[in-house]
Design an enzyme around this catalytic site. Structure first.
Site, PDB file in Angstrom:
ATOM      1  N   GLU A   1      37.407 -20.653  31.151  1.00  0.00           N
ATOM      2  CA  GLU A   1      37.640 -21.752  29.979  1.00  0.00           C
ATOM      3  C   GLU A   1      39.315 -22.169  30.376  1.00  0.00           C
ATOM      4  OE1 GLU A   1      35.152 -18.132  28.433  1.00  0.00           O
ATOM      5  OE2 GLU A   1      36.061 -18.595  29.876  1.00  0.00           O
TER       6      GLU A   1
ATOM      7  N   CYS B   1      40.139 -16.336  25.240  1.00  0.00           N
ATOM      8  CA  CYS B   1      39.335 -17.529  25.739  1.00  0.00           C
ATOM      9  C   CYS B   1      39.224 -18.379  24.655  1.00  0.00           C
ATOM     10  CB  CYS B   1      37.885 -17.834  26.912  1.00  0.00           C
ATOM     11  SG  CYS B   1      39.364 -17.346  28.050  1.00  0.00           S
TER      12      CYS B   1
ATOM     13  N   ARG C   1      30.461  -5.281  51.780  1.00  0.00           N
ATOM     14  CA  ARG C   1      31.667  -4.198  51.553  1.00  0.00           C
ATOM     15  C   ARG C   1      32.599  -4.750  50.599  1.00  0.00           C
ATOM     16  NH1 ARG C   1      32.897  -0.955  57.414  1.00  0.00           N
ATOM     17  NH2 ARG C   1      31.488   0.129  57.149  1.00  0.00           N
TER      18      ARG C   1
ATOM     19  N   LEU D   1      35.920   2.017  57.982  1.00  0.00           N
ATOM     20  CA  LEU D   1      35.673   1.461  56.182  1.00  0.00           C
ATOM     21  C   LEU D   1      36.354   0.501  55.754  1.00  0.00           C
ATOM     22  CD1 LEU D   1      34.484   4.950  54.754  1.00  0.00           C
ATOM     23  CD2 LEU D   1      33.430   3.096  56.565  1.00  0.00           C
TER      24      LEU D   1
ATOM     25  N   PRO E   1      22.301  10.654  55.347  1.00  0.00           N
ATOM     26  CA  PRO E   1      20.956  11.025  54.956  1.00  0.00           C
ATOM     27  C   PRO E   1      21.276  12.255  53.551  1.00  0.00           C
ATOM     28  CG  PRO E   1      20.984  12.391  56.702  1.00  0.00           C
ATOM     29  CD  PRO E   1      22.056  11.467  57.459  1.00  0.00           C
TER      30      PRO E   1
END
Length: 340
Positions: free
Chosen positions: A52, A86, A188, A208, A286
């Site tokens: 806004e 806002c 990611r 990673l 897994p």
């Protein structure tokens, strides 16, 4: 239809903040005068001006704001955080009407912004394209309604269902198409944290991080109950990594060790939420993936199904439900799942 058209534009704008606003929501705002958009804005960066504010800052000086409608995809905030409320700004500007896509689930807002605007005598309409507005902020909404992070499971598997090599197999561990690395790294970048188990770190020595697309590196999270993870692995060299374990609490330059007396996924996820981490991408093996599925601690799963076959390997988990969406991307079939 008029209201839906402008809220759709708010949603288009909001998505521009996808890589920068977490843990805040993505929000877009348009200001309309005589059925013409005269100003737009979106929340661009966490801690920065909200949608806004940016829209009002972009409003041409010759336009009379009191003759305008303000459209915003999420209820204007009503509390002092990193920026002023806002709702107060809208009351000060006094537009003719405010149209809101959906109410904010954050208990600090939760109808208070709407109430403040209405009490100022400004006409309001609420609930335009509410489902679409909720969909783009599913991570934010889960955090504020369930006090848990949104969990996305992701893995790649061969055509015949293997996701990793066995320890005695020196073949290439790569399964998904290299041309889809940007897709994985974008995933990611859209999550605040990335989680793996000690086995994945010790076997694959991954970084990673985000290298093949725009965005910030996620916080790294390693699940290692007995601290069997190799602390010399590459992911520990840069940034912060959280290691959940049963052995010690310690905060070093690059590693935060968190000892849990009750070691299960529920307690790990609750602790992540307390650290203001609202979304986690799980790229583990897994065992970790299955633990989250067994505990029903997941919100979405994304499987990159390769066209390759291996003669042997470590089997991927069996998700056991049909995908709700599929897309062919390069040489991989990407399958999307929601828990039933």
């Amino acid at each position: 239809m008029q209201h839906e058209r402008y809220i759709k534009r708010c949603l288009e704008l909001a998505l521009n903040g996808e890589l920068g606003v977490a843990p805040n929501p993505m929000v877009g705002c348009v200001i309309v005068h005589n059925d013409v958009i005269v100003a737009e804005g979106y929340h661009q960066q966490y801690g920065g001006p909200h949608a806004e504010v940016n829209a009002f800052n972009n409003l041409p000086k010759h336009v009379n704001v009191q003759e305008c409608d303000v459209y915003v995809s999420l209820e204007p905030c009503s509390h002092y955080g990193k920026t002023p409320p806002c709702a107060n700004l809208i009351v000060e500007q006094a537009p003719k009407r405010v149209i809101i896509g959906m109410l904010d689930p954050n208990h600090k807002v939760a109808g208070n912004g709407l109430k403040r605007i209405r009490e100022a005598g400004i006409e309001t309409i609420v609930g335009v394209l509410e489902d679409e507005c909720a969909a783009i902020n599913s991570k934010f909404i889960k955090a504020h309604t369930q006090k848990l992070p949104y969990i996305t499971l992701k893995w790649a598997e061969t055509q015949n269902g293997y996701m990793a090599r066995t320890p005695d197999d020196n073949g290439s561990a790569k399964i998904s198409d290299t041309l889809n690395d940007d897709f994985v790294h974008h995933l990611r970048a859209t999550h605040q944290a990335i989680m793996v188990g000690a086995g994945t770190v010790n076997r694959d020595n991954p970084l990673l991080d985000v290298r093949y697309t725009k965005g910030s590196n996620p916080i790294k999270v390693v699940v290692s109950p007995q601290l069997s993870v190799d602390l010399n692995a590459k992911l520990f060299k840069k940034g912060k990594t959280i290691v959940y374990n049963t052995r010690k609490n310690e905060d070093t330059e690059h590693i935060v060790f968190i000892q849990l007396d009750k070691f299960d996924m529920s307690h790990i996820l609750k602790d992540l939420y307390q650290r203001h981490i609202h979304s986690v991408l799980v790229e583990g093996g897994p065992t970790l993936l299955q633990a989250l599925m067994d505990a029903k601690c997941w919100d979405e799963a994304i499987i990159l199904k390769s066209s390759n076959n291996w003669e042997s390997g470590i089997k991927a988990p069996w998700i056991g439900i049909p995908s709700n969406r599929e897309e062919q991307r390069k040489n991989d079939l990407i399958k999307y799942f929601k828990p039933q």
